[in-house]
Scaffold this motif. Structure first.
Motif, PDB file in Angstrom:
ATOM      1  N   MET A  67      -2.551   7.895  17.354  1.00 54.22           N
ATOM      2  CA  MET A  67      -1.661   8.199  16.116  1.00 54.22           C
ATOM      3  C   MET A  67      -2.096   9.804  15.977  1.00 54.22           C
ATOM      4  SD  MET A  67       0.075   5.997  14.714  1.00 54.22           S
ATOM      5  CE  MET A  67       0.186   5.201  16.327  1.00 54.22           C
ATOM      6  N   PRO A  68      -0.755  10.597  15.669  1.00 55.38           N
ATOM      7  CA  PRO A  68      -1.000  12.063  15.371  1.00 55.38           C
ATOM      8  C   PRO A  68      -1.416  12.161  13.837  1.00 55.38           C
ATOM      9  CG  PRO A  68       1.467  11.335  15.832  1.00 55.38           C
ATOM     10  CD  PRO A  68       0.507  10.304  16.084  1.00 55.38           C
ATOM     11  N   LEU A  69      -2.109  13.206  13.262  1.00 56.94           N
ATOM     12  CA  LEU A  69      -2.609  13.368  12.097  1.00 56.94           C
ATOM     13  C   LEU A  69      -1.551  13.502  11.144  1.00 56.94           C
ATOM     14  CD1 LEU A  69      -5.314  16.290  12.653  1.00 56.94           C
ATOM     15  CD2 LEU A  69      -5.625  13.821  12.086  1.00 56.94           C
ATOM     16  N   SER A  70      -0.165  13.959  11.621  1.00 56.38           N
ATOM     17  CA  SER A  70       0.877  13.636  10.413  1.00 56.38           C
ATOM     18  C   SER A  70       1.064  12.212  10.208  1.00 56.38           C
ATOM     19  CB  SER A  70       2.209  14.563  11.157  1.00 56.38           C
ATOM     20  OG  SER A  70       2.538  13.882  12.485  1.00 56.38           O
ATOM     21  N   VAL A  71       0.994  11.462  11.160  1.00 55.15           N
ATOM     22  CA  VAL A  71       1.505  10.140  10.820  1.00 55.15           C
ATOM     23  C   VAL A  71       0.362   9.561   9.943  1.00 55.15           C
ATOM     24  CG1 VAL A  71       1.846   7.768  11.680  1.00 55.15           C
ATOM     25  CG2 VAL A  71       2.824   9.739  12.670  1.00 55.15           C
ATOM     26  N   ILE A  72      -1.074   9.839  10.391  1.00 58.86           N
ATOM     27  CA  ILE A  72      -2.109   9.442   9.523  1.00 58.86           C
ATOM     28  C   ILE A  72      -2.258  10.115   7.984  1.00 58.86           C
ATOM     29  CG2 ILE A  72      -4.768   9.631   9.454  1.00 58.86           C
ATOM     30  CD1 ILE A  72      -4.660   9.920  12.577  1.00 58.86           C
ATOM     31  N   GLY A  73      -1.772  11.089   8.032  1.00 60.36           N
ATOM     32  CA  GLY A  73      -1.469  11.832   6.595  1.00 60.36           C
ATOM     33  C   GLY A  73      -0.544  10.886   5.818  1.00 60.36           C
ATOM     34  N   GLY A  74       0.647  10.600   6.512  1.00 68.36           N
ATOM     35  CA  GLY A  74       1.534   9.812   5.675  1.00 68.36           C
ATOM     36  C   GLY A  74       0.993   8.334   5.220  1.00 68.36           C
ATOM     37  N   VAL A  75       0.291   7.899   5.844  1.00 66.12           N
ATOM     38  CA  VAL A  75      -0.230   6.495   5.636  1.00 66.12           C
ATOM     39  C   VAL A  75      -1.172   6.729   4.400  1.00 66.12           C
ATOM     40  CG1 VAL A  75      -1.519   4.789   6.393  1.00 66.12           C
ATOM     41  CG2 VAL A  75       0.366   5.563   7.577  1.00 66.12           C
ATOM     42  N   LEU A  76      -2.300   7.881   4.627  1.00 66.54           N
ATOM     43  CA  LEU A  76      -3.150   8.050   3.812  1.00 66.54           C
ATOM     44  C   LEU A  76      -2.673   8.609   2.360  1.00 66.54           C
ATOM     45  CD1 LEU A  76      -6.005   9.891   5.928  1.00 66.54           C
ATOM     46  CD2 LEU A  76      -6.126   7.719   4.731  1.00 66.54           C
ATOM     47  N   GLY A  77      -1.351   9.031   2.689  1.00 60.46           N
ATOM     48  CA  GLY A  77      -0.619   9.308   1.204  1.00 60.46           C
ATOM     49  C   GLY A  77      -0.546   8.317   0.200  1.00 60.46           C
ATOM     50  N   PHE A  78      -0.533   6.965   0.597  1.00 61.14           N
ATOM     51  CA  PHE A  78      -0.460   5.844   0.019  1.00 61.14           C
ATOM     52  C   PHE A  78      -1.878   5.345  -0.646  1.00 61.14           C
ATOM     53  CE2 PHE A  78       3.011   5.322   2.944  1.00 61.14           C
ATOM     54  CZ  PHE A  78       4.110   5.503   2.022  1.00 61.14           C
ATOM     55  N   LEU A  79      -2.706   6.042  -0.411  1.00 56.23           N
ATOM     56  CA  LEU A  79      -4.232   5.519  -0.809  1.00 56.23           C
ATOM     57  C   LEU A  79      -4.627   6.541  -1.831  1.00 56.23           C
ATOM     58  CD1 LEU A  79      -6.362   3.692  -0.021  1.00 56.23           C
ATOM     59  CD2 LEU A  79      -7.351   5.270   1.277  1.00 56.23           C
ATOM     60  N   PRO A  80      -5.026   5.981  -3.218  1.00 55.84           N
ATOM     61  CA  PRO A  80      -5.296   6.902  -4.212  1.00 55.84           C
ATOM     62  C   PRO A  80      -6.547   7.724  -3.883  1.00 55.84           C
ATOM     63  CG  PRO A  80      -4.713   4.722  -4.926  1.00 55.84           C
ATOM     64  CD  PRO A  80      -4.764   4.667  -3.477  1.00 55.84           C
ATOM     65  N   GLU A  81      -6.752   9.059  -4.330  1.00 55.43           N
ATOM     66  CA  GLU A  81      -7.781   9.726  -4.161  1.00 55.43           C
ATOM     67  C   GLU A  81      -8.996   8.882  -4.770  1.00 55.43           C
ATOM     68  OE1 GLU A  81      -9.635  12.587  -2.412  1.00 55.43           O
ATOM     69  OE2 GLU A  81      -7.441  12.590  -2.451  1.00 55.43           O
ATOM     70  N   GLY A  82     -10.195   9.196  -3.840  1.00 58.64           N
ATOM     71  CA  GLY A  82     -11.381   8.537  -4.301  1.00 58.64           C
ATOM     72  C   GLY A  82     -11.495   7.170  -3.966  1.00 58.64           C
ATOM     73  N   VAL A  83     -10.556   6.450  -3.450  1.00 54.63           N
ATOM     74  CA  VAL A  83     -10.351   4.904  -2.855  1.00 54.63           C
ATOM     75  C   VAL A  83     -10.472   4.896  -1.640  1.00 54.63           C
ATOM     76  CG1 VAL A  83      -9.147   2.772  -2.912  1.00 54.63           C
ATOM     77  CG2 VAL A  83      -8.880   4.400  -4.799  1.00 54.63           C
ATOM     78  N   SER A  84     -11.487   4.132  -1.204  1.00 54.80           N
ATOM     79  CA  SER A  84     -11.759   3.813   0.376  1.00 54.80           C
ATOM     80  C   SER A  84     -10.810   3.153   0.942  1.00 54.80           C
ATOM     81  CB  SER A  84     -13.182   3.154   0.511  1.00 54.80           C
ATOM     82  OG  SER A  84     -14.219   3.945   0.017  1.00 54.80           O
ATOM     83  N   PRO A  85     -10.388   3.517   2.254  1.00 54.39           N
ATOM     84  CA  PRO A  85      -9.491   2.452   2.926  1.00 54.39           C
ATOM     85  C   PRO A  85     -10.034   0.970   3.013  1.00 54.39           C
ATOM     86  CG  PRO A  85      -9.659   4.315   3.960  1.00 54.39           C
ATOM     87  CD  PRO A  85     -10.643   4.504   3.015  1.00 54.39           C
TER      88      PRO A  85
END
Length: 151
Positions: A67-85
């Motif tokens: 997965m490219p970082l741009s795609v990873i970043g898009g998914v991580l954008g749904f995760l609130p800051e400070g919250v672990s996946p």
């Protein structure tokens, strides 16, 4: 003092690097790309929330499957800051990526099949090959390995 109270809630960049196995230069890059975040101390030193360890692990695992970082970043954008996946987050991400993964698989299979076919004669010349590219007709379609890249 309970052991949990002794565990720091924040990590330095060196500690994050050591714990995650990711070089500090990559962590700074991830931060510039918005994949992870830190706060700055009064001395301008980075401090990362402990949950960043899991974010970095998620990034590394995602990159390991292409997965490219741009795609990873898009998914991580749904995760609130400070919250672990979480496991559920990983599952949702993999569902989102299934189309992309399938497209990558198809591309790799196409490249395998066409590349093997092309080098079968041993000439390795896309420009002069009379079998695959007679008269260099692929030049009309632009630069690069056209037969390998296009469906």
């Amino acid at each position: 003092m309970p052991e949990s109270a002794m565990i720091a809630k924040e990590l330095t960049i060196g500690e994050l690097s050591e714990r995650s196995g990711v070089p500090t230069s990559a962590l700074r890059f991830y931060e510039r790309q918005g994949l992870i975040a830190s706060r700055r101390t009064t001395g301008n030193q980075r401090r990362y929330h402990r949950s960043t360890l899991r974010r970095v692990a998620f990034i590394c695992a995602s990159q390991s499957v292409g997965m490219p970082l741009s795609v990873i970043g898009g998914v991580l954008g749904f995760l609130p800051e400070g919250v672990s996946p979480t496991r559920e987050f990983w599952f949702k991400a993999s569902v989102c990526w299934s189309e992309e993964i399938n497209a990558r698989i198809e591309k790799m299979e196409r490249m395998r099949d066409r590349f093997t076919e092309c080098i079968g004669c041993g000439c390795l010349s896309f420009e002069e090959c009379a079998l695959v590219n007679p008269g260099d007709t692929l030049a009309e379609h632009g630069p690069g390995p056209r037969r390998l890249l296009e469906p």
